[in-house]
Design an enzyme around this catalytic site. Structure first.
Site, PDB file in Angstrom:
ATOM      1  CB  CYS A   7     -11.669   5.726  24.956  1.00 19.97           C
ATOM      2  SG  CYS A   7      -9.924   5.807  25.412  1.00 19.97           S
ATOM      3  CG  ASN A   8      -7.632   3.663  22.993  1.00 25.12           C
ATOM      4  OD1 ASN A   8      -8.064   4.490  22.199  1.00 25.12           O
ATOM      5  ND2 ASN A   8      -6.680   3.939  23.859  1.00 25.12           N
ATOM      6  NE  ARG A   9      -7.348  -2.377  24.703  1.00 27.72           N
ATOM      7  CZ  ARG A   9      -6.505  -2.880  23.769  1.00 27.72           C
ATOM      8  NH1 ARG A   9      -6.754  -4.049  23.214  1.00 27.72           N
ATOM      9  NH2 ARG A   9      -5.424  -2.208  23.415  1.00 27.72           N
ATOM     10  CD  GLU A  43      -5.355   7.274  31.660  1.00 29.69           C
ATOM     11  OE1 GLU A  43      -6.319   7.002  30.924  1.00 29.69           O
ATOM     12  OE2 GLU A  43      -4.879   8.416  31.774  1.00 29.69           O
ATOM     13  N   GLY A  65     -15.528  11.883  36.105  1.00 28.83           N
ATOM     14  CA  GLY A  65     -15.188  10.494  36.399  1.00 28.83           C
ATOM     15  C   GLY A  65     -13.687  10.319  36.365  1.00 28.83           C
TER      16      GLY A  65
END
Length: 408
Positions: free
Chosen positions: A58-60, A120, A195
């Site tokens: 979600c960030n990269r 994570e 998930g």
């Protein structure tokens, strides 16, 4: 392209975009999962590149690999994204050689995460590399690098407090709900997507909000049913999504669809709702934000939430970087020694030839220990080559040492 000609540190590249220069909408245009990622890897192998992996969270979105230049990797990545190569290159960072290696260490440690120390990312790197390996895109050098990176990350987690406390996007979502919603016990919560992120979020909801008034819906119903049974929650089939959206006060979305799963039409003429979208790309239609009774929060807004834990983590950064330097040095030393492997193998072969030569047989009274003698000479040669870059001199010296020990 000769695959063996590019397996050197100077040919290791990383090209990527992350939260620092792009919002979630742009990152969504370059998110690659499942079939899209598989297509990238298959095309890479077809073009002679077989040591790379794609990390998309979600960030990269980043592509790591050995190549003649970064453009080859960018072309591969953008061949499967909705975003164009031109947009990617305008927003991307590109690193090479030692700088690229250090970047991977930093990412794995959580030093480059939107929430400092977010652990994570380790699981996400493992999954990305495993997927690439299954598609024939991980070889000796990259596998050794990733293993060293993961060892470094584990040491940082065990020896520092960089990941101490509870700070993650999934926890931030729960923290936001706790701070902004009163009477949580009376609220109906819907979690769409079970998930990895959805499961973590669900457990945080139960643990920190002390509620089980939660319904789980997942594309694969069995997964929702399994988690619901584990935590004592409700579950429902995807076909009932509209009904449960209508009934719920709080909706959390943790799906990985390329298109919105919750539309503004689902929310019209409804009661007041808080919606937390943990997905990249966004899985809640942007128009929902315009509805007066809907409060929509996304991952970028959640990542801005701070607490005293982050200050404690920042104090641990120097220790984490020291651990990274140590592991990075170990990897680079290993890589340097690999350059000597062909010479050492040739030397071993030559010593065996000398041993079997009629000219030298009279020198050897005890042939039973010849293999041990050869290995000792090779080990000594490797040790000297590690400190001095004089391969030819060590080659000759090793032969002399072997002959000199022949009668001993």
């Amino acid at each position: 392209m000769q695959a063996n000609s590019i397996k050197d540190i100077s040919n290791f590249w990383i090209a990527g975009i992350n939260y620092k220069k792009t919002d979630a909408t742009i990152r969504g245009q370059f998110a690659v999962q499942g079939e899209l990622c598989a297509n990238i890897l298959k095309h890479a192998v077809a073009t002679g590149l077989n040591d790379l992996f794609v990390l998309s969270t979600c960030n990269r979105t980043e592509i790591y690999g050995f190549s003649d230049n970064a453009s080859q990797l960018i072309d591969l990545l953008c061949s499967q994204t909705t975003g164009t190569k031109e947009v990617f290159e305008e927003l991307a960072y590109v690193k090479n050689g030692h700088e690229a290696i250090q970047h991977l260490f930093y990412v794995s440690a959580g030093l480059d995460s939107q929430i400092l120390g977010d652990y994570e990312i380790v699981g996400q790197i493992k999954s990305a590399v495993k997927f690439a390996k299954e598609h024939g895109c991980i070889n000796v050098l990259l596998e050794r690098l990733v293993n060293t990176v993961l060892q470094s990350s584990k040491a940082i987690k065990n020896q520092t407090e960089l990941s101490g406390g509870t700070v993650s996007v999934s926890f931030a979502a729960v923290q936001y709900i706790r701070e902004h919603v009163k009477g949580i016990a009376d609220k109906k919560i819907l979690l769409l997507g079970t998930g990895k992120i959805g499961k973590i979020t669900c457990k945080n909801l139960v643990h920190y909000l002390k509620t089980t008034n939660i319904t789980l819906i997942n594309r694969t119903e069995e997964k929702a049913e399994e988690l619901a049974r584990e935590l004592g929650l409700n579950h429902a089939p995807l076909s009932e999504l509209s009904n449960y959206i209508s009934q719920s006060d709080i909706i959390l979305v943790a799906t990985d669809s390329t298109e919105p799963t919750i539309l503004s039409s689902h929310l019209k003429e409804q009661t007041s709702k808080l919606i937390v979208d943990l997905s990249i790309p966004y899985n809640v239609e942007a128009a929902a934000q315009q509805l007066p009774h809907v409060t929509l929060i996304n991952v970028d807004e959640l990542s801005k939430l701070k607490d005293e834990t982050l200050a404690k983590r920042e104090a641990e950064v120097p220790r984490a970087k020291a651990i990274i330097r140590e592991h990075m040095a170990d990897f680079l030393e290993w890589h340097e020694m690999r350059k000597h492997v062909p010479v050492l193998k040739a030397m071993k072969t030559k010593l065996k030839e000398i041993h079997n030569s009629p000219l030298f047989i009279p020198l050897y009274n005890n042939s039973a220990h010849t293999e041990e003698k050869i290995q000792r000479v090779i080990n000594g040669m490797a040790f000297k080559m590690k400190g001095q870059n004089q391969r030819g001199c060590h080659y000759i010296q090793a032969i002399n040492e072997f002959i000199a020990t022949g009668s001993n």
